[in-house]
Design a protein around this motif. Structure first.
Motif, PDB file in Angstrom:
ATOM      1  N   MET A   1       0.826  -1.203   0.000  1.00 50.96           N
ATOM      2  CA  MET A   1       0.000   0.000   0.000  1.00 50.96           C
ATOM      3  C   MET A   1       0.864   1.258   0.000  1.00 50.96           C
ATOM      4  O   MET A   1       0.529   2.230  -0.649  1.00 50.96           O
ATOM      5  CB  MET A   1      -0.931  -0.053   1.224  1.00 50.96           C
ATOM      6  N   VAL A   2       1.962   1.198   0.734  1.00 51.42           N
ATOM      7  CA  VAL A   2       2.869   2.341   0.802  1.00 51.42           C
ATOM      8  C   VAL A   2       3.412   2.666  -0.587  1.00 51.42           C
ATOM      9  O   VAL A   2       3.546   3.836  -0.958  1.00 51.42           O
ATOM     10  CB  VAL A   2       4.027   2.065   1.796  1.00 51.42           C
ATOM     11  N   THR A   3       3.681   1.625  -1.378  1.00 53.89           N
ATOM     12  CA  THR A   3       4.194   1.813  -2.734  1.00 53.89           C
ATOM     13  C   THR A   3       3.217   2.611  -3.581  1.00 53.89           C
ATOM     14  O   THR A   3       3.610   3.526  -4.307  1.00 53.89           O
ATOM     15  CB  THR A   3       4.465   0.450  -3.398  1.00 53.89           C
ATOM     16  N   TYR A   4       1.933   2.289  -3.473  1.00 49.82           N
ATOM     17  CA  TYR A   4       0.923   3.000  -4.253  1.00 49.82           C
ATOM     18  C   TYR A   4       0.848   4.468  -3.849  1.00 49.82           C
ATOM     19  O   TYR A   4       0.696   5.344  -4.704  1.00 49.82           O
ATOM     20  CB  TYR A   4      -0.448   2.331  -4.111  1.00 49.82           C
ATOM     21  N   VAL A   5       0.949   4.738  -2.571  1.00 47.23           N
ATOM     22  CA  VAL A   5       0.923   6.125  -2.087  1.00 47.23           C
ATOM     23  C   VAL A   5       2.127   6.889  -2.638  1.00 47.23           C
ATOM     24  O   VAL A   5       1.997   8.020  -3.112  1.00 47.23           O
ATOM     25  CB  VAL A   5       0.878   6.171  -0.544  1.00 47.23           C
ATOM     26  N   LEU A   6       3.303   6.260  -2.619  1.00 45.42           N
ATOM     27  CA  LEU A   6       4.503   6.920  -3.160  1.00 45.42           C
ATOM     28  C   LEU A   6       4.364   7.186  -4.656  1.00 45.42           C
ATOM     29  O   LEU A   6       4.738   8.263  -5.144  1.00 45.42           O
ATOM     30  CB  LEU A   6       5.739   6.070  -2.887  1.00 45.42           C
ATOM     31  N   ILE A   7       3.811   6.230  -5.380  1.00 49.98           N
ATOM     32  CA  ILE A   7       3.620   6.413  -6.821  1.00 49.98           C
ATOM     33  C   ILE A   7       2.637   7.555  -7.082  1.00 49.98           C
ATOM     34  O   ILE A   7       2.846   8.384  -7.973  1.00 49.98           O
ATOM     35  CB  ILE A   7       3.156   5.102  -7.488  1.00 49.98           C
ATOM     36  N   LEU A   8       1.572   7.638  -6.295  1.00 48.98           N
ATOM     37  CA  LEU A   8       0.601   8.728  -6.457  1.00 48.98           C
ATOM     38  C   LEU A   8       1.223  10.078  -6.123  1.00 48.98           C
ATOM     39  O   LEU A   8       0.913  11.082  -6.780  1.00 48.98           O
ATOM     40  CB  LEU A   8      -0.637   8.465  -5.601  1.00 48.98           C
ATOM     41  N   ILE A   9       2.105  10.139  -5.143  1.00 47.55           N
ATOM     42  CA  ILE A   9       2.805  11.383  -4.809  1.00 47.55           C
ATOM     43  C   ILE A   9       3.716  11.798  -5.971  1.00 47.55           C
ATOM     44  O   ILE A   9       3.769  12.972  -6.347  1.00 47.55           O
ATOM     45  CB  ILE A   9       3.595  11.238  -3.492  1.00 47.55           C
ATOM     46  N   ILE A  10       4.408  10.837  -6.552  1.00 44.15           N
ATOM     47  CA  ILE A  10       5.255  11.122  -7.722  1.00 44.15           C
ATOM     48  C   ILE A  10       4.402  11.649  -8.874  1.00 44.15           C
ATOM     49  O   ILE A  10       4.753  12.628  -9.534  1.00 44.15           O
ATOM     50  CB  ILE A  10       6.047   9.864  -8.147  1.00 44.15           C
ATOM     51  N   PHE A  87      -1.856  -2.840 -11.471  1.00 46.39           N
ATOM     52  CA  PHE A  87      -0.608  -2.800 -12.234  1.00 46.39           C
ATOM     53  C   PHE A  87      -0.426  -1.486 -12.985  1.00 46.39           C
ATOM     54  O   PHE A  87       0.669  -1.151 -13.396  1.00 46.39           O
ATOM     55  CB  PHE A  87      -0.570  -3.963 -13.228  1.00 46.39           C
ATOM     56  N   VAL A  88      -1.495  -0.713 -13.192  1.00 49.45           N
ATOM     57  CA  VAL A  88      -1.429   0.520 -13.987  1.00 49.45           C
ATOM     58  C   VAL A  88      -0.434   1.507 -13.372  1.00 49.45           C
ATOM     59  O   VAL A  88       0.358   2.122 -14.092  1.00 49.45           O
ATOM     60  CB  VAL A  88      -2.833   1.143 -14.150  1.00 49.45           C
ATOM     61  N   LEU A  89      -0.450   1.651 -12.068  1.00 46.68           N
ATOM     62  CA  LEU A  89       0.488   2.578 -11.425  1.00 46.68           C
ATOM     63  C   LEU A  89       1.933   2.095 -11.562  1.00 46.68           C
ATOM     64  O   LEU A  89       2.855   2.900 -11.694  1.00 46.68           O
ATOM     65  CB  LEU A  89       0.127   2.781  -9.951  1.00 46.68           C
ATOM     66  N   PHE A  90       2.124   0.788 -11.575  1.00 45.51           N
ATOM     67  CA  PHE A  90       3.473   0.259 -11.765  1.00 45.51           C
ATOM     68  C   PHE A  90       3.925   0.400 -13.219  1.00 45.51           C
ATOM     69  O   PHE A  90       5.109   0.537 -13.487  1.00 45.51           O
ATOM     70  CB  PHE A  90       3.549  -1.192 -11.291  1.00 45.51           C
ATOM     71  N   ALA A 136       4.103  -8.908  -7.435  1.00 40.66           N
ATOM     72  CA  ALA A 136       4.759  -9.318  -6.194  1.00 40.66           C
ATOM     73  C   ALA A 136       4.072  -8.673  -4.998  1.00 40.66           C
ATOM     74  O   ALA A 136       3.886  -9.308  -3.956  1.00 40.66           O
ATOM     75  CB  ALA A 136       6.241  -8.940  -6.235  1.00 40.66           C
ATOM     76  N   GLU A 137       3.665  -7.417  -5.153  1.00 40.28           N
ATOM     77  CA  GLU A 137       3.038  -6.715  -4.034  1.00 40.28           C
ATOM     78  C   GLU A 137       1.584  -7.119  -3.831  1.00 40.28           C
ATOM     79  O   GLU A 137       1.146  -7.325  -2.712  1.00 40.28           O
ATOM     80  CB  GLU A 137       3.131  -5.202  -4.240  1.00 40.28           C
ATOM     81  N   VAL A 138       0.831  -7.252  -4.916  1.00 42.70           N
ATOM     82  CA  VAL A 138      -0.606  -7.504  -4.795  1.00 42.70           C
ATOM     83  C   VAL A 138      -0.901  -8.957  -4.417  1.00 42.70           C
ATOM     84  O   VAL A 138      -1.701  -9.217  -3.524  1.00 42.70           O
ATOM     85  CB  VAL A 138      -1.347  -7.127  -6.097  1.00 42.70           C
ATOM     86  N   ILE A 139      -0.267  -9.903  -5.098  1.00 46.04           N
ATOM     87  CA  ILE A 139      -0.598 -11.305  -4.816  1.00 46.04           C
ATOM     88  C   ILE A 139       0.502 -12.031  -4.050  1.00 46.04           C
ATOM     89  O   ILE A 139       0.381 -13.215  -3.771  1.00 46.04           O
ATOM     90  CB  ILE A 139      -0.948 -12.080  -6.108  1.00 46.04           C
TER      91      ILE A 139
END
Length: 181
Positions: A1-10, A87-90, A136-139
């Motif tokens: 979840m932290v990864t998604y927040v960082l990607i959204l901040i970027i 996966f879209v954010l990745f 890797a993060e989601v599943i």
């Protein structure tokens, strides 16, 4: 979840930076449309599509902010046609890393089409490996196994990038790049 927040901040930082520039929005929307449509047209050939090549050419000729905006919107808009998911954010992050590589190598890439094609080959792997992080993060999949399983797709993506870069470079410059002076 932290990864998604960082990607959204970027993503928010890139949009904020874009707001303060005088980048040719009409040209970028045309390239965005080509990248999205190109991704959709080549959907039958896994991982082979012109989007990465178009993003790399945009980074090379229009700079970081323009290419970063495309890196953000290509997966979102093409996702509306092909399917949206975590996966879209990745994918955005993967393309953003490709854009950074092009920016770092820009002086060399402007003078060598073959080096640009070689970097395009590597970009297929960089993008694929970054996209694997979402699985890797989601599943909770084993990242090393994902790298091995995705190898044929990453090879196809890389070769496709190299071919599209060679085929599209001159046309991209002729249509989109206005050299005044």
């Amino acid at each position: 979840m932290v990864t998604y927040v960082l990607i959204l901040i970027i993503a928010a930082a890139i949009m904020s930076r874009f707001e303060r520039t005088d980048i040719p929005i009409a040209v970028l929307t045309q390239i965005l449309a080509l990248a999205v449509i190109g991704r959709w047209l080549f959907v039958a050939i896994p991982n082979v599509q012109p989007s990465t090549a178009l993003l790399m050419l945009t980074a090379l000729y229009f700079g970081f902010t323009s290419a970063a905006m495309l890196a953000l919107f290509v997966p979102i808009l093409s996702g509306l046609l092909l399917g949206l998911g975590p996966f879209v954010l990745f994918q955005f992050l993967g393309w953003l890393l490709v854009v950074l590589v092009v920016i770092l190598l820009k002086p060399l890439l402007r003078h060598s089409r073959w080096l640009l094609a070689f970097v395009g080959l590597g970009a297929g792997f960089l993008f694929g490996w970054t996209a694997n992080l979402s699985f890797a993060e989601v599943i909770g999949a084993d990242f090393v196994k994902l790298l091995v399983l995705s190898l044929p797709f990453d090879v196809a993506h890389g070769i496709g990038n190299a071919v599209f870069l060679i085929l599209l470079h001159d046309l991209f410059v002729r249509i989109f790049v206005r050299e005044d002076g």
